[in-house]
Each structure stands twice: as structure tokens, then as C-alpha cells.
Scaffold this active site. Sequence first.
Site, PDB file in Angstrom:
ATOM      1  N   HIS A   1     -15.640  51.935  10.109  1.00  0.00           N
ATOM      2  CA  HIS A   1     -17.079  51.485   9.454  1.00  0.00           C
ATOM      3  C   HIS A   1     -17.044  51.994   8.144  1.00  0.00           C
ATOM      4  O   HIS A   1     -16.222  53.145   7.778  1.00  0.00           O
ATOM      5  CB  HIS A   1     -18.380  52.601   9.732  1.00  0.00           C
ATOM      6  CG  HIS A   1     -18.832  52.068  11.336  1.00  0.00           C
ATOM      7  ND1 HIS A   1     -20.394  50.722  10.931  1.00  0.00           N
ATOM      8  CD2 HIS A   1     -18.817  52.750  11.872  1.00  0.00           C
ATOM      9  CE1 HIS A   1     -20.087  49.948  12.312  1.00  0.00           C
ATOM     10  NE2 HIS A   1     -19.706  51.410  13.342  1.00  0.00           N
TER      11      HIS A   1
ATOM     12  N   CYS B   1     -16.735  47.596  14.673  1.00  0.00           N
ATOM     13  CA  CYS B   1     -17.573  48.664  15.552  1.00  0.00           C
ATOM     14  C   CYS B   1     -18.021  46.819  16.506  1.00  0.00           C
ATOM     15  O   CYS B   1     -17.056  46.019  17.089  1.00  0.00           O
ATOM     16  CB  CYS B   1     -18.636  48.812  14.348  1.00  0.00           C
ATOM     17  SG  CYS B   1     -18.855  50.193  16.103  1.00  0.00           S
TER      18      CYS B   1
END
Length: 510
Positions: free
Chosen positions: A448, A336
Site C-alpha cells: 500500500h 493487496c
Amino acid sequence: MTKIAKRVMFQGTSSHVGKSILTTAFCRILAQDGYKTAPFKAQNMALNSYVTLSGGEIGRSTVAQAEAAGALPIVQMNPVLLKPTGNSCSQVILLGTSVGNYSASEYQNHYSQRAWDTVKKSLDYMETHYDALVIEGAGSPAEVNLKKNDIVNMRIAKECQAPVFLIADIDRGGALASIVGTLELLEPEERALVKGLVINKFRGDISLLEPALTFLKEKTGIPVLGVIPYLEDLGIDDEDSVSLQDLPSDHVMRDIHIAVMQTPKISNFTDFDALNHEPDVNLRFVQQGDMIGDPDLILLPGSKNTTEDLLYLKRQGYAKEIVEMAEKGVPVIGICGGFQMLGEKVCDPLHVESSNDEVEGLGLLPYTTSMHGKKNTYQVTFDCDDLPFLGMQFAGKGMRGYEIHMGETTLTKPAQSLFHIVQRSEDKVDLQDGFINEKRNVFGTYCHGLFDNDDLRRAVINALRRRKGLPELPVQFKYRAYKESEFDRLAKMVRTHFDMDAFYEILRNE
């Protein structure tokens, strides 16, 4: 007639006394005992978040509680989430969706009261869809400067007339004073809702504590219903990065050494929990002033403020060191915000996250990222036909993760993509995610939860083992099964050290 759920509430004498964990325990206990159970936390402040199936964002600790209860996480369980962005400012997530950034004073004095309507509607929904609600407070109910605009502690308890169990952390000291002081600062109608006291994180001989328990009962008129032992190495998601301070100091030397760069605005550090439980892995969070050392793998985590965390890495000299190590072949993975940092630059022309127009990235992958107003929040299912990281050539189908990010990432020259996203929340999609460099030692992804997938995680560790001349190992650790066993371990321990007869008598009479 409309069903109204049974309700119990856990509040604390301060932050980080164990409210989240005890809420998790009673979610599991009530579910084990036949109740359709769910957690509820009106307002949470955390950078550790998760995406529900509907695409809404809620606190990660609430999700762990829902998992313990066997309930599907939904946004009504945590209607308000505050994600600090810095400078006394937070992004406000309302029913899973960002409604903008607010300063602390703006939120406390104005927006929190608008959020209260959403909290009440969420509570009404939860009360009519479940048999039992385990409600968690935040901080302390005795913060006199915050009580006027409280929407998470005693205002909730009074709204639904929930019996309150007040928790103190004896491990940090001053537990008796904190309990008595908290009760003294409550209004009479608030104090009347406190039905039991809980001493948490106790170490030692409980017989030595008996005089204190007697004192509390005589002083307050409220019984101590539980003295909960300090439970080591509990594998349940924590509320925020403050819990990184409590990671055990494990000096056992293992085969593989992984360094996570703990930036000031680190988010979703639970991405690395599964790695921390692998028997052949030492996982270390590199804090300000620490040396990176000579790890087998460097991990760049997610960030609530990518440009500021990138500047932090530069100011501390870590950015230069990471680039030099990567160029020498040391493996680096970014997730991310860490994925965005690996590129050539991160632009924020609309100042979505910070006042920085753009910041030069690490330049290890050929792309740029530009922040924009739309936030991507999805649960994702993804496949991988070929992950050639360190020559490992991993392939897998139906892996699970989630996206929480601002910005769009655009290649500046061709690069191999890694993951094929086939589903976002409830929609079928056909999207590519993640890139790897030509040397095959650096890659990044927006997904994630990447390392929660057992086969992929073991493949990465085995690639690191091969690089050191060590033999490969089969899957050593199954993350989801482990979490279920930890919920059961927690529930069993709390049942043993809590007056469950008194608890259920209170539950029946509420």
C-alpha cells in the site's frame, strides 16, 4: 507530579458531519501554537487503515490527524478499530492487533466492555505523554440504542472531563433540529460538558444565518463558536469509503484516464489519492452499474474480503471485461487484495474472511493465494531495480509503503518479482514483493502507498503517456509536501471562522 494533557473533544449530531476534519484542524492549530499535540479516537469503524512503526493497525483518519500534529502515529491513538467484513460482522483490532471477528451483537453486548479497559489504559498513556489531546467521537452521542455500551462518545468525555464541541452539517439540511434534538437526548451531566456548537460545511452569506445562531443560543444556552465554510478539494485522508461519494465531479478532460474498481469491500482507497491530484490524470471510481469504459489504466484496490469482492466482479461482468482488456494490452495494476485477485485462485479453507473455500481469480498472473490466521501488518521500505511496466524500466531506492494483508501468495510458474523489501517496521529484511506478467502490462503488489512515492507515480503516468504518443513530463506533484500545505490551509480557515479566544478560554479552564 504526573503531567495531564489538556483535552478537547469533537462530537457530531450524526456520522460524516466533519468530526475527523475538525479534529485534524485543531491538531494542527494546537501544534502550531506550541503544544505537543496528539489525536485520540477510542473506537473507529473503517476499512481505511494504516500501519504504525510498531506494526499495529489503526484508522487512517487518525494517522492524518497525527501527521497534522507532527506526532508519530501510535496504536494508543486509536485503541479499537472495527473493520466490517459483511453480514453485520467486523474484524476487531485491539491495540493494533486483530483479536478475531465478532458479530455486531457479540461486540456491542460483550466485547466492547472488555475493550473499554484497553481504551482507558490508552487514554491514560496519551494524557501523560502529550500536552494536548484532540479527541474525536463517532457517529452521534444520542444513539439511545448504543449508549449502554458506548466507549467512544460521552463515556470518554465523562472519563476525562473533556469539554465537548458539538458539530452539525448544515449542507445536508436539518442542522438546527439535529443540534437541539441531540442535546435533548443527552443526560444532564453529558449536556453540561458541551461547551460550544459548530455549524460545518456552510455555503453562502453568513448574515442570513444570524437568526439561526441566535435561536440556538437562546434555545440551548450554548454558544455557536464556529461557522465553518464548505472547503472544496481538501487533500486530507478521509475516514472511509463513504467519502468517495463526495469526490468532485471533474469534467476537465486530461491526458490520462484511470479507472479504479470500487468493490463493495474496498479498503485503503487512499492508495490512489496522489493520482487524483496529478494535473494530467482523470481518476474515476467505477461503481456498480457503471461502465469501465476505455481507460488507460485499470486499478484493482485492496479489499477487506477478497473472495467476496472477486465474486462481485464476476457477477457484474467486470472480471471478464478486465481480462479481455488486459489480453488486448490495457494496463492493469492490483494492490493487496487486488494483487490477490490477479492470480489464478484465492483460497480461504479456514474461512478467515468468508465462507468461500476458494474462488477462481482473473488468471492474469501465475500464482495462488491462500488465506491463513496470521495478519501481516508492517511499515515497509523497498527498492526497485527494474520495473519494466510498459517498458518503462524504472529503478528507485528507499521508497515507503505499508502491508496489511492476510494470506500467502505462491507462484505456480516463474515470474519476475518487482520490489525488494529491505525493512519491515523496525527490522531489516531481504524479501521480494510483487510480480509482473510477460507482456509487461499487468502487475500486482502487497505494498500500500505505492503511488505516494512521487518518482514512481510519475514514471507510471509517463509510461501511460508514451503508450498514447504523448511526451513525458517531469514530476508534477509532490504528495507529502502537498499534504502539509493542506493541513496549514485547513488550520488557517478554521482559525478564521472559529472563536479562538473562546476556544482557548475553554481549554484553559477544562
